[in-house]
Scaffold this motif. Structure first.
Motif, PDB file in Angstrom:
ATOM      1  N   ASN A 134       0.821  -1.214   0.000  1.00 35.63           N
ATOM      2  CA  ASN A 134       0.000   0.000   0.000  1.00 35.63           C
ATOM      3  C   ASN A 134       0.856   1.267   0.000  1.00 35.63           C
ATOM      4  OD1 ASN A 134      -2.542  -1.299   0.009  1.00 35.63           O
ATOM      5  ND2 ASN A 134      -2.280  -1.770   2.184  1.00 35.63           N
ATOM      6  N   THR A 135       2.017   1.212   0.659  1.00 34.28           N
ATOM      7  CA  THR A 135       2.921   2.358   0.661  1.00 34.28           C
ATOM      8  C   THR A 135       3.418   2.653  -0.750  1.00 34.28           C
ATOM      9  OG1 THR A 135       3.623   1.828   2.912  1.00 34.28           O
ATOM     10  CG2 THR A 135       5.038   3.302   1.655  1.00 34.28           C
ATOM     11  N   PHE A 136       3.726   1.587  -1.480  1.00 35.77           N
ATOM     12  CA  PHE A 136       4.225   1.773  -2.846  1.00 35.77           C
ATOM     13  C   PHE A 136       3.141   2.389  -3.738  1.00 35.77           C
ATOM     14  CE2 PHE A 136       5.145   0.429  -7.187  1.00 35.77           C
ATOM     15  CZ  PHE A 136       6.470   0.814  -7.314  1.00 35.77           C
ATOM     16  N   HIS A 137       1.900   1.922  -3.571  1.00 41.86           N
ATOM     17  CA  HIS A 137       0.828   2.442  -4.422  1.00 41.86           C
ATOM     18  C   HIS A 137       0.432   3.864  -4.029  1.00 41.86           C
ATOM     19  CE1 HIS A 137      -0.419  -0.845  -7.112  1.00 41.86           C
ATOM     20  NE2 HIS A 137       0.140  -1.619  -6.205  1.00 41.86           N
ATOM     21  N   LYS A 138       0.698   4.267  -2.791  1.00 47.36           N
ATOM     22  CA  LYS A 138       0.319   5.612  -2.358  1.00 47.36           C
ATOM     23  C   LYS A 138       1.447   6.623  -2.583  1.00 47.36           C
ATOM     24  CE  LYS A 138      -1.793   8.118   1.454  1.00 47.36           C
ATOM     25  NZ  LYS A 138      -2.932   8.590   0.657  1.00 47.36           N
ATOM     26  N   TYR A 139       2.686   6.248  -2.184  1.00 47.76           N
ATOM     27  CA  TYR A 139       3.802   7.203  -2.236  1.00 47.76           C
ATOM     28  C   TYR A 139       4.790   6.907  -3.354  1.00 47.76           C
ATOM     29  CZ  TYR A 139       2.131   8.427   2.432  1.00 47.76           C
ATOM     30  OH  TYR A 139       1.368   8.823   3.476  1.00 47.76           O
ATOM     31  N   GLY A 140       4.774   5.688  -3.885  1.00 44.51           N
ATOM     32  CA  GLY A 140       5.684   5.362  -4.992  1.00 44.51           C
ATOM     33  C   GLY A 140       6.995   4.755  -4.547  1.00 44.51           C
ATOM     34  N   ASN A 153      10.320   5.721  -6.037  1.00 42.89           N
ATOM     35  CA  ASN A 153      10.502   7.168  -6.057  1.00 42.89           C
ATOM     36  C   ASN A 153      11.274   7.605  -4.808  1.00 42.89           C
ATOM     37  OD1 ASN A 153      10.375   9.907  -6.343  1.00 42.89           O
ATOM     38  ND2 ASN A 153       8.140   9.993  -6.603  1.00 42.89           N
ATOM     39  N   LEU A 154      12.597   7.754  -4.947  1.00 40.09           N
ATOM     40  CA  LEU A 154      13.430   8.095  -3.795  1.00 40.09           C
ATOM     41  C   LEU A 154      13.248   9.546  -3.366  1.00 40.09           C
ATOM     42  CD1 LEU A 154      16.729   6.211  -4.711  1.00 40.09           C
ATOM     43  CD2 LEU A 154      14.878   5.472  -3.193  1.00 40.09           C
ATOM     44  N   ASP A 155      12.835  10.410  -4.305  1.00 38.29           N
ATOM     45  CA  ASP A 155      12.559  11.800  -3.933  1.00 38.29           C
ATOM     46  C   ASP A 155      11.379  11.874  -2.970  1.00 38.29           C
ATOM     47  OD1 ASP A 155      14.611  12.618  -5.549  1.00 38.29           O
ATOM     48  OD2 ASP A 155      13.309  12.945  -7.303  1.00 38.29           O
ATOM     49  N   ALA A 156      10.351  11.107  -3.282  1.00 44.06           N
ATOM     50  CA  ALA A 156       9.197  11.050  -2.377  1.00 44.06           C
ATOM     51  C   ALA A 156       9.590  10.432  -1.046  1.00 44.06           C
ATOM     52  CB  ALA A 156       8.062  10.248  -3.021  1.00 44.06           C
ATOM     53  N   PHE A 157      10.514   9.473  -1.072  1.00 41.32           N
ATOM     54  CA  PHE A 157      10.988   8.853   0.164  1.00 41.32           C
ATOM     55  C   PHE A 157      11.665   9.885   1.058  1.00 41.32           C
ATOM     56  CE2 PHE A 157      14.620   6.915   2.386  1.00 41.32           C
ATOM     57  CZ  PHE A 157      13.949   6.037   3.211  1.00 41.32           C
ATOM     58  N   ASP A 161      10.146  11.431   4.593  1.00 39.86           N
ATOM     59  CA  ASP A 161      10.948  10.895   5.699  1.00 39.86           C
ATOM     60  C   ASP A 161      10.723   9.395   5.879  1.00 39.86           C
ATOM     61  OD1 ASP A 161      12.848  11.067   7.660  1.00 39.86           O
ATOM     62  OD2 ASP A 161      11.385  11.526   9.245  1.00 39.86           O
ATOM     63  N   GLY A 162      10.433   8.685   4.796  1.00 36.01           N
ATOM     64  CA  GLY A 162      10.327   7.226   4.830  1.00 36.01           C
ATOM     65  C   GLY A 162       9.127   6.667   5.559  1.00 36.01           C
ATOM     66  N   ILE A 163       8.070   7.458   5.716  1.00 33.62           N
ATOM     67  CA  ILE A 163       6.902   6.942   6.440  1.00 33.62           C
ATOM     68  C   ILE A 163       6.131   5.969   5.561  1.00 33.62           C
ATOM     69  CG2 ILE A 163       6.666   8.999   7.867  1.00 33.62           C
ATOM     70  CD1 ILE A 163       4.341   9.844   6.036  1.00 33.62           C
ATOM     71  N   SER A 164       5.394   5.070   6.192  1.00 37.38           N
ATOM     72  CA  SER A 164       4.531   4.123   5.479  1.00 37.38           C
ATOM     73  C   SER A 164       3.073   4.516   5.698  1.00 37.38           C
ATOM     74  CB  SER A 164       4.772   2.699   5.977  1.00 37.38           C
ATOM     75  OG  SER A 164       4.305   2.573   7.301  1.00 37.38           O
ATOM     76  N   VAL A 165       2.181   3.822   5.008  1.00 33.88           N
ATOM     77  CA  VAL A 165       0.754   4.160   5.131  1.00 33.88           C
ATOM     78  C   VAL A 165       0.222   3.861   6.532  1.00 33.88           C
ATOM     79  CG1 VAL A 165       0.134   3.939   2.710  1.00 33.88           C
ATOM     80  CG2 VAL A 165       0.204   1.900   4.140  1.00 33.88           C
ATOM     81  N   TYR A 166       0.856   2.922   7.242  1.00 32.92           N
ATOM     82  CA  TYR A 166       0.410   2.558   8.588  1.00 32.92           C
ATOM     83  C   TYR A 166       1.202   3.278   9.674  1.00 32.92           C
ATOM     84  CZ  TYR A 166      -1.890  -1.289   6.126  1.00 32.92           C
ATOM     85  OH  TYR A 166      -2.670  -2.013   5.275  1.00 32.92           O
TER      86      TYR A 166
END
Length: 600
Positions: A134-140, A153-157, A161-166
């Protein structure tokens, strides 16, 4: 000898080669002359293992560039360098993962430091997979489980700050809520503008496929259910709702003071209600008198009354004369029978919708009480069959009694299923007192001490003595060995109480100040466990009698406590027995076979 020499030569060769000396080899004999009993040399082989080598592939699920973020996570077992001082909890934290369905401890539970060894990550749990998916589909971006890095997408990472959907920070959650609220307000304003003919095209508002229609009609998931409620009921629905509410009210005892309402009826079965002299059919015969005071045990069956379609729960002779007998049936009917003349049923009283539990005459016999499982207590006129009054608390009455004093014949006491003894004034119909101390349903009420006190027994296996009119227990009798006592009778001399105990014996209690158990008098032999079989006395007090669960009638001698006689009276339970007040050798019994029998 040649063989021994060859062994010796072998030892010497080994020493010369420098592989093992006798001192170093525990398997050697340790001397030049080896004995025949010594064991031969043991050859040690190099150890081999069939277990495959453990693959130290790193399966880290998350990688964080900030060392502060690492401090809150358990240490990875394949990590060779730790850049901070870990806590004890981090060092020994278990690896959580899907547990084995048949073994929920140890390895299956995901423990890292286990008694079988050191456990390494070998798979991804379902939660971790869902989180990364889900993190990949939301933030890339997502963590690569096979390498020590993130992919996507490392720029989005870096930006997130590396957060996940949960694992969204709290301030981010609040920010999102505020943004959604603002979007909703903007959409409502746009919707109003559209209605007023603003920027939004009216055709788009009416088109379900357009964005404007979605913004206007966006509602909560429960909005449709609220709209589904009807504001107006049809006539048929109103009628059904009223009937249902009425039925529910009757079941719950909506009116607390009412039991089940049944139309009261009574049928007279005799030839005429008054004779040629104008006397009522309930008037006692003039020649009905006791011939002597000496009672005898009955031997034979004289008459059988069989008008009830179900079992008979209680019988009562007409006071003083005994020329009529009243019976309470489980078929909801109460009947009165002629004992003196024809032996037929004289009148049937129908006013209960369920089985009748108890009946009781007033002192002169012109009126009587009935208590039914329909939660009603009814006061009847014996002659006319009319119901004078009805009482109910919404609970089942188990026993009903009138105060035996002539000036208190309007006072009704009832032992209820809700542990109370309720006292009514029948003239006003009001509850004047409640005796509430028992811990179980009240089974018996017996007046003693010139009617100034009464004794009650209950399912709580105790006896309690009360002052009439004062709801305070003056004597409480309860012992660990005591059983419930569902039937109690007063001795003719008023000094003793006979209590039917459910451990198959009749116990005798004094009615004097201390209400002590008379340990010398105990009547046994019958089987009454589980049945409220009535116990009674002969009019002269010489005999004690009781029915039992096998349909027998037992007679004991009061002085010697020995069994005098047993009679087989009924098929099934013999629940009630009454000695005729004037005929010294006649006894009436009733049973669950629906019969009332008269013995002489």
């Amino acid at each position: 000898m040649d063989l021994l020499q060859s062994y010796k030569g072998t030892d010497m060769d080994d020493d010369e080669q420098g592989q093992e000396s006798p001192d170093q080899n525990p398997n050697s004999t340790g001397s030049d002359h080896s004995s025949p009993d010594s064991s031969p040399l043991r050859i040690s082989l190099p150890s081999k293992s069939a277990a495959p080598k453990v693959d130290d592939t790193m399966l880290a699920l998350t990688v964080a560039t900030d060392p502060k973020r690492n401090q809150s996570k358990p240490i990875n077992p394949t990590q060779h360098v730790v850049n901070f001082n870990p806590t004890y909890d981090q060092l020994w934290a278990p690896i959580y993962g899907p547990a084995h369905p048949y073994a929920k401890d140890g390895l299956a539970q995901g423990m890292r430091n286990h008694k079988l060894g050191f456990v390494e990550d070998a798979s991804i749990g379902s939660f971790v997979f869902d989180e990364q998916y889900n993190t990949f589909h939301k933030y890339g971006y997502a963590a690569d489980p096979s390498q020590n890095q993130y992919i996507g997408n490392l720029d989005a990472f870096q930006q997130n700050d590396g957060i996940s959907v949960y694992n969204i920070p709290q301030h981010e959650q609040k920010k999102r809520k505020l943004e959604k609220k603002k979007e909703k307000l903007d959409s409502e304003e746009n919707g109003e503008d559209g209605e007023d003919g603003g920027n939004v095209d009216p055709t788009e508002v009416d088109n379900p496929a357009s964005e404007a229609w979605l913004l206007k009609n966006r509602k909560s998931p429960w909005a449709g259910k609220k709209e589904g409620l009807q504001t107006e009921l049809t006539e048929e629905q109103k009628k059904y709702a009223e009937e249902y509410a009425k039925k529910k009210g009757e079941e719950r005892g909506g009116d607390r003071d009412k039991g089940e309402i049944v139309q009261d009826k009574s049928t007279f079965h005799g030839k005429e209600e008054r004779d040629y002299q104008g006397r009522s059919w309930i008037a006692p015969p003039k020649d009905a008198k006791a011939t002597n005071d000496h009672c005898y045990i009955p031997k034979r069956l004289v008459h059988t009354w069989s008008g009830h379609t179900k079992g008979v729960s209680a019988i009562r002779f007409f006071p003083k004369s005994g020329h009529l007998i009243l019976s309470a049936g489980m078929d909801t009917k109460v009947k009165i029978w002629d004992v003196f003349n024809s032996g037929k049923c004289m009148r049937t009283y129908m006013g209960h919708s369920k089985a009748v539990r108890d009946i009781w005459f007033c002192n002169d016999g012109t009126k009587f009480l009935t208590a039914g499982y329909d939660k009603n207590i009814k006061y009847w006129d014996t002659e006319t069959g009319q119901v004078i009054s009805t009482f109910s608390t919404g609970k089942v009455p188990y026993v009903v009694r009138l105060n035996p004093d002539e000036d208190k014949q309007n006072v009704l006491l009832a032992g209820m299923s809700d542990k109370k003894i309720v006292q009514w004034d029948m003239n006003s119909g009001q509850i004047t007192q409640e005796y509430d101390q028992h811990l179980g349903a009240v089974n018996t009420i017996t007046f003693v001490d010139n009617n100034r006190r009464f004794v009650t027994s209950s399912d709580d296996k105790s006896l309690r003595v009360w002052e009439f009119g004062i709801p305070v227990v003056i004597k409480y009798i309860s012992e660990p060995h005591m059983h419930s006592m569902p039937a109690i009778s007063l001795h003719p001399n008023k000094n003793w109480l006979a209590a039917q105990s459910l451990d198959n014996q009749v116990l005798i209690y004094s009615t004097r100040e201390r209400f002590q158990l008379n340990k010398k008098k105990r009547f046994a032999g019958h089987i009454v466990a589980g049945y409220a079989c009535q116990v009674n006395f002969s009019p002269d007090g010489r005999f004690v009698m009781s029915g039992d669960g096998e349909g027998k009638m037992w007679f004991w001698d009061w002085k010697s406590c020995k069994v005098f006689r047993t009679l087989k009276c009924h098929e099934g339970v013999c629940i009630g027995c009454e000695w005729h007040p004037l005929e010294q050798s006649k006894v009436a019994t009733c049973g669950w076979d629906g019969l009332i029998k008269y013995w002489d």
